[in-house]
Write a protein that holds these residues in place. Structure first.
Motif, PDB file in Angstrom:
ATOM      1  N   PHE A   1       5.779 -12.803  -5.915  1.00 27.07           N
ATOM      2  CA  PHE A   1       7.198 -13.124  -6.163  1.00 27.07           C
ATOM      3  C   PHE A   1       8.154 -12.405  -5.209  1.00 27.07           C
ATOM      4  O   PHE A   1       9.339 -12.326  -5.479  1.00 27.07           O
ATOM      5  N   LEU A   2       7.638 -11.901  -4.093  1.00 24.83           N
ATOM      6  CA  LEU A   2       8.494 -11.077  -3.227  1.00 24.83           C
ATOM      7  C   LEU A   2       9.057 -11.799  -2.003  1.00 24.83           C
ATOM      8  O   LEU A   2       9.831 -11.222  -1.249  1.00 24.83           O
TER       9      LEU A   2
ATOM     10  N   TRP B   1       5.294  -0.417 -11.724  1.00 29.47           N
ATOM     11  CA  TRP B   1       4.166  -0.186 -12.648  1.00 29.47           C
ATOM     12  C   TRP B   1       2.865  -0.665 -12.021  1.00 29.47           C
ATOM     13  O   TRP B   1       1.815  -0.040 -12.180  1.00 29.47           O
ATOM     14  N   ASP B   2       2.944  -1.820 -11.318  1.00 31.63           N
ATOM     15  CA  ASP B   2       1.729  -2.357 -10.689  1.00 31.63           C
ATOM     16  C   ASP B   2       1.137  -1.371  -9.681  1.00 31.63           C
ATOM     17  O   ASP B   2      -0.082  -1.316  -9.498  1.00 31.63           O
TER      18      ASP B   2
ATOM     19  N   TYR C   1      11.582  -0.630  -4.919  1.00 31.79           N
ATOM     20  CA  TYR C   1      10.551  -1.539  -5.437  1.00 31.79           C
ATOM     21  C   TYR C   1      11.071  -2.216  -6.704  1.00 31.79           C
ATOM     22  O   TYR C   1      11.793  -1.573  -7.480  1.00 31.79           O
ATOM     23  N   PRO C   2      10.676  -3.465  -6.948  1.00 31.23           N
ATOM     24  CA  PRO C   2      11.026  -4.090  -8.221  1.00 31.23           C
ATOM     25  C   PRO C   2      10.389  -3.322  -9.392  1.00 31.23           C
ATOM     26  O   PRO C   2       9.338  -2.693  -9.223  1.00 31.23           O
ATOM     27  N   GLU C   3      11.028  -3.421 -10.544  1.00 31.81           N
ATOM     28  CA  GLU C   3      10.584  -2.627 -11.695  1.00 31.81           C
ATOM     29  C   GLU C   3       9.125  -2.880 -12.078  1.00 31.81           C
ATOM     30  O   GLU C   3       8.347  -1.953 -12.301  1.00 31.81           O
ATOM     31  N   MET C   4       8.774  -4.160 -12.154  1.00 37.27           N
ATOM     32  CA  MET C   4       7.395  -4.496 -12.537  1.00 37.27           C
ATOM     33  C   MET C   4       6.419  -4.038 -11.457  1.00 37.27           C
ATOM     34  O   MET C   4       5.318  -3.563 -11.744  1.00 37.27           O
ATOM     35  N   ALA C   5       6.837  -4.177 -10.205  1.00 39.15           N
ATOM     36  CA  ALA C   5       5.990  -3.776  -9.082  1.00 39.15           C
ATOM     37  C   ALA C   5       5.727  -2.272  -9.108  1.00 39.15           C
ATOM     38  O   ALA C   5       4.651  -1.814  -8.716  1.00 39.15           O
TER      39      ALA C   5
ATOM     40  N   TRP D   1      -1.773  -3.668  -4.963  1.00 38.58           N
ATOM     41  CA  TRP D   1      -1.706  -4.640  -6.058  1.00 38.58           C
ATOM     42  C   TRP D   1      -1.004  -5.875  -5.499  1.00 38.58           C
ATOM     43  O   TRP D   1       0.000  -5.743  -4.809  1.00 38.58           O
TER      44      TRP D   1
ATOM     45  N   ARG E   1      -0.893   0.757 -11.647  1.00 44.35           N
ATOM     46  CA  ARG E   1      -2.072  -0.004 -12.087  1.00 44.35           C
ATOM     47  C   ARG E   1      -3.108  -0.049 -10.974  1.00 44.35           C
ATOM     48  O   ARG E   1      -4.319   0.023 -11.233  1.00 44.35           O
TER      49      ARG E   1
ATOM     50  N   THR F   1      11.223   3.927  -6.126  1.00 43.73           N
ATOM     51  CA  THR F   1      11.453   3.509  -7.509  1.00 43.73           C
ATOM     52  C   THR F   1      12.276   2.232  -7.565  1.00 43.73           C
ATOM     53  O   THR F   1      12.654   1.669  -6.539  1.00 43.73           O
ATOM     54  N   SER F   2      12.557   1.774  -8.792  1.00 45.54           N
ATOM     55  CA  SER F   2      13.321   0.539  -9.002  1.00 45.54           C
ATOM     56  C   SER F   2      14.770   0.806  -9.366  1.00 45.54           C
ATOM     57  O   SER F   2      15.610  -0.092  -9.280  1.00 45.54           O
TER      58      SER F   2
END
Lengths: 278, 302
Positions: free
Chosen positions: B128-129, B111-112, B105-109, B124, B115, B77-78
């Protein structure tokens, strides 16, 4: 007779002057009194001030959900991201999806604000752990949105509510937000297109960056703080500070706007018991 | 019309939790301190589940309680924290003692990763990592060249939850789930999670008749065939809020936070609030109707 500017007002004005018209500024809702003030309250006041001064088309993006919220209706800042109070705050666009109306990865956000437990001399930030990763001395909350803040936003203001040697270190224990390792060239080699920290704001000073060299440097020192005290509170060598100026004070006009229009009821920047935190 | 009756997916909370085996990769819905499927979490503790991996984007009392009860081996998780209530102390102790592995993991990642599953991908892409220690400490994130441009990218592994559990305001017995019109991030995150997995368990504040569902069809973002089981669990996210229905129970959260200061104090909390109450309704009785009734959130009339 106008009372002299408090430290918080001085920081808000410094930030406000650096925003351009038409930009989009993102602030999360930080928790804990000091972090909330530095990471949320002061940035919101700064953006409201900039809108009234020179940037009427600035968009304030609160918690990634609320575009240009109207703070005149509330008597304190919400203390949780999805509180009923925040949900009912009047605004121009409210997200019902994630990431919502803003297109994060295309670079819609011009600047953001974050906080951290550690910052190092190249501007890396850390909110994951203190000590070795597998068996940390202190496990912190995690990277949250910091990786995105420091790479996908066009620039970042790192707002540090405390300035001690343990916060300003030679090298962070975990890089959860990337600064300028190897300078701008270093960032390019890491495959990062834009972004990175532009300022680190603390109760003692304001840092900016030599982005080519990848090095944080003291831009100004707040009134009442000596160069020696600043170096003592910092875990890496700040170099020669003899020519570093004192942080610019707000103009009378800026102070008047801040106090009478932006935050007349001290919602964004509550008055400290001594009127100042240093 | 067929004479075969519609299949009901309505089961008890105990039965639902039994579907989660030891060692399961489990995704828990909600976000940070909002709308967490806490009744389901308490039932997992009651049943003594072990070695779970929890996947999501931001966690709080859910992961902290499971960590404090010894149910977890890994968290992906983030964020695990309690927002205004501070650090998640059971979680923190478990990680610092080496009893619990964290994969950051980064927050947006985060969710990805869901996805990716929603789109049927194993990964995914992220651009930006570079330079982030999220990559340093995670061998499942792979660097690869973009097949179109050649630029450096990172592949985030899909979330690959075996079971997703979300808490919603209403569902019918067949598993049509209503998400409110005025939704917020936690609720839209739940919809994404529910579209990422073949085994979705929904705990719902209320089981509603089909007529209700048909009247609100445009708000059914998780249709019946996506859902394996539904459970009627009023106050099912307590002490976290169900947005627009009831508020966070700050008084109870303070009790929780105080108890999480040590392993022994937290064990006493678990005895009182999780193990001793025979089921969720006994838990609600222990809280008392007066306290619960004060938490109602009128939400919105629109």
């Amino acid at each position: 007779m106008t009372a002299p500017a408090s430290l918080h007002e001085t920081i808000a004005v410094t930030l406000a002057r650096s925003f351009a018209d038409g930009e989009v500024g993102f602030t999360g809702l930080l928790t804990g009194a000091a972090a909330a003030l530095f990471g949320t309250g002061i940035p919101l006041a700064a953006m409201e001030l900039a809108k009234r001064m020179h940037a009427p088309n600035l968009t304030i993006l609160l918690a990634g959900c609320y575009h240009n919220p109207d703070f005149s209706e509330i008597d304190r800042l919400p203390d949780s991201e999805h509180s009923a109070m925040l949900r009912d705050l009047t605004c121009e666009a409210q997200m019902v999806d994630y990431p919502g109306q803003f297109v994060l990865k295309r670079g819609d956000v011009s600047f953001g604000f974050s906080s951290a437990v550690q910052v190092d001399r190249v501007g890396n930030i850390n909110s994951v752990c203190i000590g070795p990763y597998e068996r940390p001395h202190v496990r912190l909350v995690g990277p949250i949105l910091q990786p995105e803040h420091m790479t996908l936003f066009r620039r970042e203001y790192v707002m540090m509510p405390h300035h001690d040697r343990r916060n300003f270190v030679e090298k962070v224990d975990y890089v959860s937000g990337v600064g300028y390792p190897g300078g701008l060239e270093g960032r390019a080699e890491l495959g990062l297109d834009w972004g990175g920290p532009c300022m680190v704001v603390t109760p003692k000073c304001i840092f900016d960056f030599d982005r080519e060299a990848g090095r944080m440097k003291v831009r100004s020192i707040h009134r009442g703080v000596t160069a020696e005290a600043l170096q003592d509170a910092t875990g890496f060598d700040l170099g020669d500070l003899s020519s570093v100026p004192e942080t610019d004070v707000p103009s009378d006009e800026e102070l008047e706007l801040l106090r009478r229009e932006v935050d007349p009821r001290r919602v964004l920047m509550p008055v400290h018991e001594h009127g100042q935190v240093g | 019309m067929s004479k075969v009756p519609l299949a009901s997916k309505l089961i008890s909370l105990a039965e639902a939790a039994q579907r989660v085996p030891d060692g399961c990769r489990l995704a828990l819905g909600g976000f940070a301190v909002y709308q967490k499927p806490m009744a389901f979490v308490r039932e997992l503790v009651r049943q003594g589940r072990r070695d779970l991996t929890i996947i999501g984007s931001a966690h709080s009392f859910d992961v902290d309680m499971l960590a404090g009860a010894g149910c977890l081996s890994k968290v992906e998780t983030s964020y695990v924290g309690l927002e205004k209530h501070g650090l998640a102390r059971n979680y923190r102790r478990a990680v610092e003692a080496g009893r619990l592995k964290v994969v950051d993991y980064p927050e947006m990642a985060c969710w990805d990763r869901f996805r990716a599953n929603q789109e049927g991908f194993d990964f995914w892409p992220a651009k930006f990592l570079g330079g982030n220690d999220v990559v340093t400490y995670n061998s499942e994130i792979k660097e690869f060249p973009c097949p179109i441009t050649g630029r450096r990218l990172h592949a985030l592994p899909a979330a690959k939850a075996e079971i997703v559990v979300i808490h919603a305001i209403a569902a019918d017995e067949q598993g049509n789930v209503v998400i409110p019109a005025r939704r917020l991030l936690p609720q839209s995150g739940d919809v994404l999670m529910a579209r990422s997995c073949d085994h979705v368990i929904v705990t719902a504040e209320k089981i509603v008749p089909r007529a209700f569902i048909k009247r609100h069809a445009r708000f059914v973002d998780v249709p019946s065939y996506r859902v394996s089981a539904v459970v009627e669990v009023p106050w099912g996210s307590h002490p976290t809020p169900t947005l627009g229905r009831y508020l966070a129970d700050d008084e109870h959260l303070d009790t929780y936070v105080a108890a999480s200061a040590s392993d022994s104090a937290f064990n006493t909390y678990l005895d009182s609030w999780v193990r001793e109450p025979a089921d969720h309704f006994a838990y609600l009785d222990r809280l008392g109707s007066a306290r619960l009734s004060r938490l109602h959130d009128l939400g919105s009339l629109a």
